[in-house]
Design a protein around this motif. Sequence first.
Motif, PDB file in Angstrom:
ATOM      1  N   GLU A   1      -3.384  -3.833  -7.978  1.00  0.00           N
ATOM      2  CA  GLU A   1      -2.685  -3.470  -7.058  1.00  0.00           C
ATOM      3  C   GLU A   1      -2.631  -1.946  -7.374  1.00  0.00           C
ATOM      4  OE1 GLU A   1       1.020  -5.699  -7.524  1.00  0.00           O
ATOM      5  OE2 GLU A   1       0.071  -7.197  -6.036  1.00  0.00           O
ATOM      6  N   GLN A   2      -2.385  -1.584  -8.740  1.00  0.00           N
ATOM      7  CA  GLN A   2      -2.487  -0.028  -8.895  1.00  0.00           C
ATOM      8  C   GLN A   2      -3.790   0.582  -8.535  1.00  0.00           C
ATOM      9  OE1 GLN A   2      -2.114   0.869 -12.997  1.00  0.00           O
ATOM     10  NE2 GLN A   2      -2.847   3.088 -12.781  1.00  0.00           N
ATOM     11  N   ILE A   3      -4.916   0.143  -8.697  1.00  0.00           N
ATOM     12  CA  ILE A   3      -6.211   0.657  -8.398  1.00  0.00           C
ATOM     13  C   ILE A   3      -6.429   0.832  -6.832  1.00  0.00           C
ATOM     14  CG2 ILE A   3      -8.638   0.292  -8.289  1.00  0.00           C
ATOM     15  CD1 ILE A   3      -8.350  -1.139 -11.182  1.00  0.00           C
ATOM     16  N   CYS A   4      -5.776  -0.252  -6.219  1.00  0.00           N
ATOM     17  CA  CYS A   4      -5.948  -0.231  -4.768  1.00  0.00           C
ATOM     18  C   CYS A   4      -4.968   0.947  -4.281  1.00  0.00           C
ATOM     19  CB  CYS A   4      -5.291  -1.390  -3.958  1.00  0.00           C
ATOM     20  SG  CYS A   4      -6.558  -2.902  -4.289  1.00  0.00           S
ATOM     21  N   ARG A   5      -3.718   1.077  -4.680  1.00  0.00           N
ATOM     22  CA  ARG A   5      -2.823   2.275  -4.300  1.00  0.00           C
ATOM     23  C   ARG A   5      -3.466   3.571  -4.532  1.00  0.00           C
ATOM     24  NH1 ARG A   5       1.051  -1.094  -6.703  1.00  0.00           N
ATOM     25  NH2 ARG A   5       0.903   0.354  -8.466  1.00  0.00           N
ATOM     26  N   ASP A   6      -3.940   3.637  -5.788  1.00  0.00           N
ATOM     27  CA  ASP A   6      -4.598   4.901  -5.996  1.00  0.00           C
ATOM     28  C   ASP A   6      -5.748   5.368  -5.293  1.00  0.00           C
ATOM     29  OD1 ASP A   6      -2.829   5.001  -8.163  1.00  0.00           O
ATOM     30  OD2 ASP A   6      -4.472   4.576  -9.658  1.00  0.00           O
ATOM     31  N   ASN A   7      -6.406   4.458  -4.348  1.00  0.00           N
ATOM     32  CA  ASN A   7      -7.267   4.453  -3.442  1.00  0.00           C
ATOM     33  C   ASN A   7      -7.140   4.454  -2.104  1.00  0.00           C
ATOM     34  OD1 ASN A   7     -10.140   4.965  -5.284  1.00  0.00           O
ATOM     35  ND2 ASN A   7      -8.979   3.483  -6.330  1.00  0.00           N
ATOM     36  N   GLY A   8      -5.789   4.562  -1.825  1.00  0.00           N
ATOM     37  CA  GLY A   8      -5.218   4.125  -0.378  1.00  0.00           C
ATOM     38  C   GLY A   8      -5.745   2.808   0.213  1.00  0.00           C
ATOM     39  N   VAL A   9      -5.852   2.011  -0.601  1.00  0.00           N
ATOM     40  CA  VAL A   9      -6.108   0.607  -0.100  1.00  0.00           C
ATOM     41  C   VAL A   9      -4.914  -0.330  -0.301  1.00  0.00           C
ATOM     42  CG1 VAL A   9      -7.776  -1.430  -0.451  1.00  0.00           C
ATOM     43  CG2 VAL A   9      -8.701   0.852  -0.225  1.00  0.00           C
ATOM     44  N   LYS A  10      -4.676  -1.200   0.642  1.00  0.00           N
ATOM     45  CA  LYS A  10      -3.599  -2.187   0.172  1.00  0.00           C
ATOM     46  C   LYS A  10      -4.340  -3.650   0.115  1.00  0.00           C
ATOM     47  CE  LYS A  10       0.236  -4.746   2.030  1.00  0.00           C
ATOM     48  NZ  LYS A  10       0.934  -5.087   2.734  1.00  0.00           N
ATOM     49  N   LEU A  11      -3.779  -4.324  -1.186  1.00  0.00           N
ATOM     50  CA  LEU A  11      -4.311  -5.530  -1.993  1.00  0.00           C
ATOM     51  C   LEU A  11      -3.548  -6.461  -1.119  1.00  0.00           C
ATOM     52  CD1 LEU A  11      -6.047  -6.903  -3.904  1.00  0.00           C
ATOM     53  CD2 LEU A  11      -4.255  -6.707  -5.571  1.00  0.00           C
ATOM     54  N   THR A  12      -4.073  -6.906   0.177  1.00  0.00           N
ATOM     55  CA  THR A  12      -3.309  -7.918   0.945  1.00  0.00           C
ATOM     56  C   THR A  12      -3.123  -9.262   0.079  1.00  0.00           C
ATOM     57  OG1 THR A  12      -5.279  -8.678   1.909  1.00  0.00           O
ATOM     58  CG2 THR A  12      -4.036  -6.805   2.999  1.00  0.00           C
ATOM     59  N   GLU A  13      -2.516  -9.883   0.663  1.00  0.00           N
ATOM     60  CA  GLU A  13      -2.478 -11.481  -0.054  1.00  0.00           C
ATOM     61  C   GLU A  13      -3.615 -11.998  -0.025  1.00  0.00           C
ATOM     62  OE1 GLU A  13      -0.430 -13.851  -2.117  1.00  0.00           O
ATOM     63  OE2 GLU A  13       0.474 -12.045  -1.481  1.00  0.00           O
ATOM     64  N   LYS A  14      -4.412 -11.962   1.364  1.00  0.00           N
ATOM     65  CA  LYS A  14      -5.761 -12.784   1.387  1.00  0.00           C
ATOM     66  C   LYS A  14      -6.870 -12.036   0.403  1.00  0.00           C
ATOM     67  CE  LYS A  14      -5.209 -14.616   5.716  1.00  0.00           C
ATOM     68  NZ  LYS A  14      -5.717 -14.632   7.079  1.00  0.00           N
ATOM     69  N   ARG A  15      -6.791 -10.580   0.421  1.00  0.00           N
ATOM     70  CA  ARG A  15      -7.630 -10.186  -0.615  1.00  0.00           C
ATOM     71  C   ARG A  15      -7.307 -10.401  -2.006  1.00  0.00           C
ATOM     72  NH1 ARG A  15      -7.110  -4.104   1.699  1.00  0.00           N
ATOM     73  NH2 ARG A  15      -8.423  -4.558   3.876  1.00  0.00           N
ATOM     74  N   LYS A  16      -6.010 -10.507  -2.533  1.00  0.00           N
ATOM     75  CA  LYS A  16      -5.522 -11.076  -3.734  1.00  0.00           C
ATOM     76  C   LYS A  16      -6.051 -12.467  -4.017  1.00  0.00           C
ATOM     77  CE  LYS A  16      -1.303 -11.137  -6.462  1.00  0.00           C
ATOM     78  NZ  LYS A  16      -0.025 -10.734  -6.412  1.00  0.00           N
ATOM     79  N   ASN A  17      -6.037 -13.225  -3.116  1.00  0.00           N
ATOM     80  CA  ASN A  17      -6.402 -14.654  -3.225  1.00  0.00           C
ATOM     81  C   ASN A  17      -7.979 -14.616  -3.449  1.00  0.00           C
ATOM     82  OD1 ASN A  17      -3.744 -15.465  -2.935  1.00  0.00           O
ATOM     83  ND2 ASN A  17      -4.061 -15.896  -0.963  1.00  0.00           N
ATOM     84  N   VAL A  18      -8.754 -13.853  -2.656  1.00  0.00           N
ATOM     85  CA  VAL A  18     -10.273 -13.809  -2.955  1.00  0.00           C
ATOM     86  C   VAL A  18     -10.530 -13.637  -4.422  1.00  0.00           C
ATOM     87  CG1 VAL A  18     -12.288 -12.717  -2.042  1.00  0.00           C
ATOM     88  CG2 VAL A  18     -10.792 -13.965  -0.451  1.00  0.00           C
ATOM     89  N   LEU A  19      -9.868 -12.485  -4.674  1.00  0.00           N
ATOM     90  CA  LEU A  19     -10.052 -11.940  -6.172  1.00  0.00           C
ATOM     91  C   LEU A  19      -9.755 -12.907  -7.128  1.00  0.00           C
ATOM     92  CD1 LEU A  19     -10.660  -9.733  -8.220  1.00  0.00           C
ATOM     93  CD2 LEU A  19      -8.384  -8.808  -8.055  1.00  0.00           C
TER      94      LEU A  19
END
Length: 154
Positions: free
Chosen positions: A14-32
């Motif tokens: 989530e921190q990496i996503c925020r730092d890059n202006g990307v949202k770690l959505t629930e679906k992206r989080k679930n895929v990860l």
Amino acid sequence: MPTHKNVAIFTKAEQICRDNGVKLTEKRKNVLGVLLNSSKPLSAYEIVDIYRTTHQEALAPMSVYRMLDILSQLPLVHKLSSENKYLACSHITCEHAHEVPQFLICKTCGKVAEKGIQTSVIEALKDSIKQADFQLINSQIEIQCLCKDCAASN
């Protein structure tokens, strides 16, 4: 149920996503999460099947490919081009600068080990490529191997 290790990984992701202006959505989080919980690299279609079973929700393969593209650019996920499969980065929670990844892929069981390549090796490759009048596009290296267990059973 997420493990303690996965909680730390998701927090860092989530921190990496925020730092890059990307949202770690629930679906992206679930895929990860599907990739984190897998013992081997998965194709997008295998992720779709596991996601459907695990989360009781269908995802279109094209949606999974888009999510994987976003996650790979951060890089939270790596694509194995030789296999057309994906795996979670094994260094998400590391604080050190990441080296270029080298993937050792067991041709018998599919197990993959991610190792960093020393900068000096990459620089030597770049020099060699430049001398051949080519330009390096992707320095990720995938090497076909046998893991210790498979080599012992041969």
